[in-house]
Motif scaffolding. Sequence first.
Motif, mmCIF file in Angstrom:
data_model
loop_
_atom_site.group_PDB
_atom_site.id
_atom_site.type_symbol
_atom_site.label_atom_id
_atom_site.label_comp_id
_atom_site.label_asym_id
_atom_site.label_seq_id
_atom_site.Cartn_x
_atom_site.Cartn_y
_atom_site.Cartn_z
ATOM 1 N N GLU A 47 5.150 13.272 -1.528
ATOM 2 C CA GLU A 47 4.578 11.962 -1.201
ATOM 3 C C GLU A 47 5.367 11.287 -0.071
ATOM 4 O OE1 GLU A 47 1.995 8.524 -1.709
ATOM 5 O OE2 GLU A 47 1.840 10.707 -1.745
ATOM 6 N N ALA A 48 6.695 11.349 -0.145
ATOM 7 C CA ALA A 48 7.513 10.742 0.907
ATOM 8 C C ALA A 48 7.232 11.399 2.256
ATOM 9 C CB ALA A 48 8.998 10.848 0.551
ATOM 10 N N ILE A 49 7.138 12.705 2.282
ATOM 11 C CA ILE A 49 6.862 13.430 3.526
ATOM 12 C C ILE A 49 5.506 13.038 4.083
ATOM 13 C CG2 ILE A 49 6.357 15.729 4.466
ATOM 14 C CD1 ILE A 49 8.624 16.749 2.528
ATOM 15 N N ARG A 50 4.511 12.920 3.200
ATOM 16 C CA ARG A 50 3.167 12.516 3.644
ATOM 17 C C ARG A 50 3.217 11.198 4.411
ATOM 18 N NH1 ARG A 50 -0.620 8.982 2.489
ATOM 19 N NH2 ARG A 50 0.483 8.064 0.718
ATOM 20 N N VAL A 51 3.959 10.228 3.874
ATOM 21 C CA VAL A 51 4.014 8.911 4.506
ATOM 22 C C VAL A 51 4.960 8.912 5.700
ATOM 23 C CG1 VAL A 51 4.463 6.457 4.144
ATOM 24 C CG2 VAL A 51 3.424 7.806 2.314
ATOM 25 N N PHE A 52 6.130 9.507 5.554
ATOM 26 C CA PHE A 52 7.080 9.557 6.684
ATOM 27 C C PHE A 52 6.439 10.205 7.903
ATOM 28 C CE2 PHE A 52 11.065 9.617 3.767
ATOM 29 C CZ PHE A 52 11.142 8.233 3.798
ATOM 30 N N ASP A 53 5.565 11.170 7.676
ATOM 31 C CA ASP A 53 4.895 11.858 8.782
ATOM 32 C C ASP A 53 4.035 10.900 9.616
ATOM 33 O OD1 ASP A 53 4.604 14.313 10.120
ATOM 34 O OD2 ASP A 53 2.622 14.612 9.221
ATOM 35 N N MET A 54 3.611 9.785 9.014
ATOM 36 C CA MET A 54 2.820 8.778 9.728
ATOM 37 C C MET A 54 3.686 7.908 10.636
ATOM 38 S SD MET A 54 0.412 7.250 6.764
ATOM 39 C CE MET A 54 -0.218 8.264 5.462
ATOM 40 N N PHE A 55 4.996 7.932 10.430
ATOM 41 C CA PHE A 55 5.922 7.063 11.158
ATOM 42 C C PHE A 55 7.057 7.888 11.772
ATOM 43 C CE2 PHE A 55 4.076 4.703 7.638
ATOM 44 C CZ PHE A 55 3.587 3.562 8.260
ATOM 45 N N TYR A 85 7.270 1.854 1.098
ATOM 46 C CA TYR A 85 6.827 2.627 -0.068
ATOM 47 C C TYR A 85 7.455 4.022 -0.015
ATOM 48 C CZ TYR A 85 3.624 5.629 -2.750
ATOM 49 O OH TYR A 85 3.093 6.563 -3.599
ATOM 50 N N ALA A 86 7.421 4.647 1.154
ATOM 51 C CA ALA A 86 7.990 5.994 1.306
ATOM 52 C C ALA A 86 9.490 5.999 1.033
ATOM 53 C CB ALA A 86 7.697 6.527 2.706
ATOM 54 N N HIS A 87 10.186 4.946 1.463
ATOM 55 C CA HIS A 87 11.627 4.858 1.187
ATOM 56 C C HIS A 87 11.878 4.837 -0.317
ATOM 57 C CE1 HIS A 87 13.602 4.331 5.085
ATOM 58 N NE2 HIS A 87 12.510 3.701 5.461
ATOM 59 N N SER A 88 11.073 4.078 -1.049
ATOM 60 C CA SER A 88 11.247 4.018 -2.505
ATOM 61 C C SER A 88 10.980 5.370 -3.154
ATOM 62 C CB SER A 88 10.331 2.957 -3.119
ATOM 63 O OG SER A 88 10.758 1.667 -2.757
ATOM 64 N N VAL A 89 9.943 6.051 -2.703
ATOM 65 C CA VAL A 89 9.626 7.375 -3.258
ATOM 66 C C VAL A 89 10.750 8.359 -2.933
ATOM 67 C CG1 VAL A 89 7.998 9.308 -3.172
ATOM 68 C CG2 VAL A 89 7.135 6.974 -3.141
ATOM 69 N N PHE A 90 11.271 8.289 -1.721
ATOM 70 C CA PHE A 90 12.381 9.158 -1.315
ATOM 71 C C PHE A 90 13.619 8.888 -2.175
ATOM 72 C CE2 PHE A 90 16.141 10.066 1.278
ATOM 73 C CZ PHE A 90 15.916 11.398 1.603
ATOM 74 N N ASN A 91 13.963 7.614 -2.361
ATOM 75 C CA ASN A 91 15.123 7.268 -3.186
ATOM 76 C C ASN A 91 14.929 7.720 -4.635
ATOM 77 O OD1 ASN A 91 16.501 6.188 -1.017
ATOM 78 N ND2 ASN A 91 15.821 4.099 -1.428
ATOM 79 N N LEU A 92 13.702 7.632 -5.109
ATOM 80 C CA LEU A 92 13.392 8.119 -6.451
ATOM 81 C C LEU A 92 13.608 9.631 -6.538
ATOM 82 C CD1 LEU A 92 12.351 7.234 -9.238
ATOM 83 C CD2 LEU A 92 10.028 7.515 -8.371
ATOM 84 N N SER A 93 13.255 10.334 -5.496
ATOM 85 C CA SER A 93 13.462 11.794 -5.486
ATOM 86 C C SER A 93 14.945 12.140 -5.555
ATOM 87 C CB SER A 93 12.821 12.433 -4.253
ATOM 88 O OG SER A 93 13.574 12.176 -3.078
ATOM 89 N N GLU A 94 15.784 11.340 -4.883
ATOM 90 C CA GLU A 94 17.228 11.589 -4.932
ATOM 91 C C GLU A 94 17.769 11.466 -6.358
ATOM 92 O OE1 GLU A 94 19.067 10.452 -0.628
ATOM 93 O OE2 GLU A 94 18.586 8.758 -1.936
ATOM 94 N N ASP A 147 8.655 7.872 14.567
ATOM 95 C CA ASP A 147 9.723 7.160 15.270
ATOM 96 C C ASP A 147 10.676 6.465 14.303
ATOM 97 O OD1 ASP A 147 8.710 7.957 17.703
ATOM 98 O OD2 ASP A 147 7.546 6.123 18.006
ATOM 99 N N GLU A 148 10.149 5.906 13.237
ATOM 100 C CA GLU A 148 10.967 5.168 12.271
ATOM 101 C C GLU A 148 11.613 6.079 11.233
ATOM 102 O OE1 GLU A 148 9.174 1.560 10.595
ATOM 103 O OE2 GLU A 148 7.570 1.868 12.039
ATOM 104 N N ALA A 149 10.967 7.171 10.898
ATOM 105 C CA ALA A 149 11.407 7.981 9.761
ATOM 106 C C ALA A 149 11.897 9.365 10.159
ATOM 107 C CB ALA A 149 10.268 8.106 8.757
ATOM 108 N N GLY A 160 0.824 -1.200 0.000
ATOM 109 C CA GLY A 160 0.000 0.000 0.000
ATOM 110 C C GLY A 160 0.861 1.254 0.000
ATOM 111 N N ASN A 161 0.217 2.386 -0.319
ATOM 112 C CA ASN A 161 0.978 3.623 -0.410
ATOM 113 C C ASN A 161 1.061 4.389 0.910
ATOM 114 O OD1 ASN A 161 -1.640 4.509 -0.408
ATOM 115 N ND2 ASN A 161 -1.421 5.866 -2.159
ATOM 116 N N ASP A 162 0.753 3.709 1.991
ATOM 117 C CA ASP A 162 0.939 4.293 3.325
ATOM 118 C C ASP A 162 1.966 3.509 4.128
ATOM 119 O OD1 ASP A 162 -0.896 6.312 2.866
ATOM 120 O OD2 ASP A 162 -2.565 5.243 3.793
ATOM 121 N N SER A 163 2.819 2.742 3.461
ATOM 122 C CA SER A 163 3.827 1.951 4.178
ATOM 123 C C SER A 163 5.169 2.683 4.172
ATOM 124 C CB SER A 163 3.991 0.566 3.540
ATOM 125 O OG SER A 163 4.680 0.668 2.323
ATOM 126 N N ILE A 164 5.940 2.447 5.193
ATOM 127 C CA ILE A 164 7.254 3.078 5.309
ATOM 128 C C ILE A 164 8.169 2.636 4.169
ATOM 129 C CG2 ILE A 164 8.212 1.362 6.898
ATOM 130 C CD1 ILE A 164 8.833 5.028 7.440
#
Length: 166
Positions: free
Chosen positions: A136-144, A110-119, A146-148, A104-108
Amino acid sequence: FDASLVALEQVLFISSSFDENQAIDISLCHYLLGITYIAKENHEKAVASLLLSLEMRKVQFGPNSVECAAVQDKLGKAYGKLREFDKALESLVEALRIRKIELGNDSIDYAHSVFNLSEVHIAMEKYSQAFNCLNEAIRVFDMFPDEAGSLLLDAVVMKGDSLFQL
């Protein structure tokens, strides 16, 4: 990292002498070796190890598995550092596709992949695409938080830099 490299290389070296009843996940060893090579900025060796891991994991878990997505994600990061952008984008988009379907697009992950794509988009000076990925990465990282935590901060800073470049 040096100790990790030595240990993983030794496991891979001696694994051929083990019999079939002794289970060693060689694909995992190559994956971990690839991550270690990325950390040590030896991206050519990272790509070689990650490609071996990917081929093994496709057989073990299937080509659309989250295990393969994890390898594709790191492979894309390594290719990006080598400035092999076509290969980087191909690997990262594949990781993103699998993770979106499987997690899903609310998983950490998924956010890592979007972040790496941005780099990679930033390295290619495609700031509009990087900006969208970072949103998109910020949207998901904001949900986590402690992890992100540090990745969230990095994404916010990179988003500002990308916006400045537009």
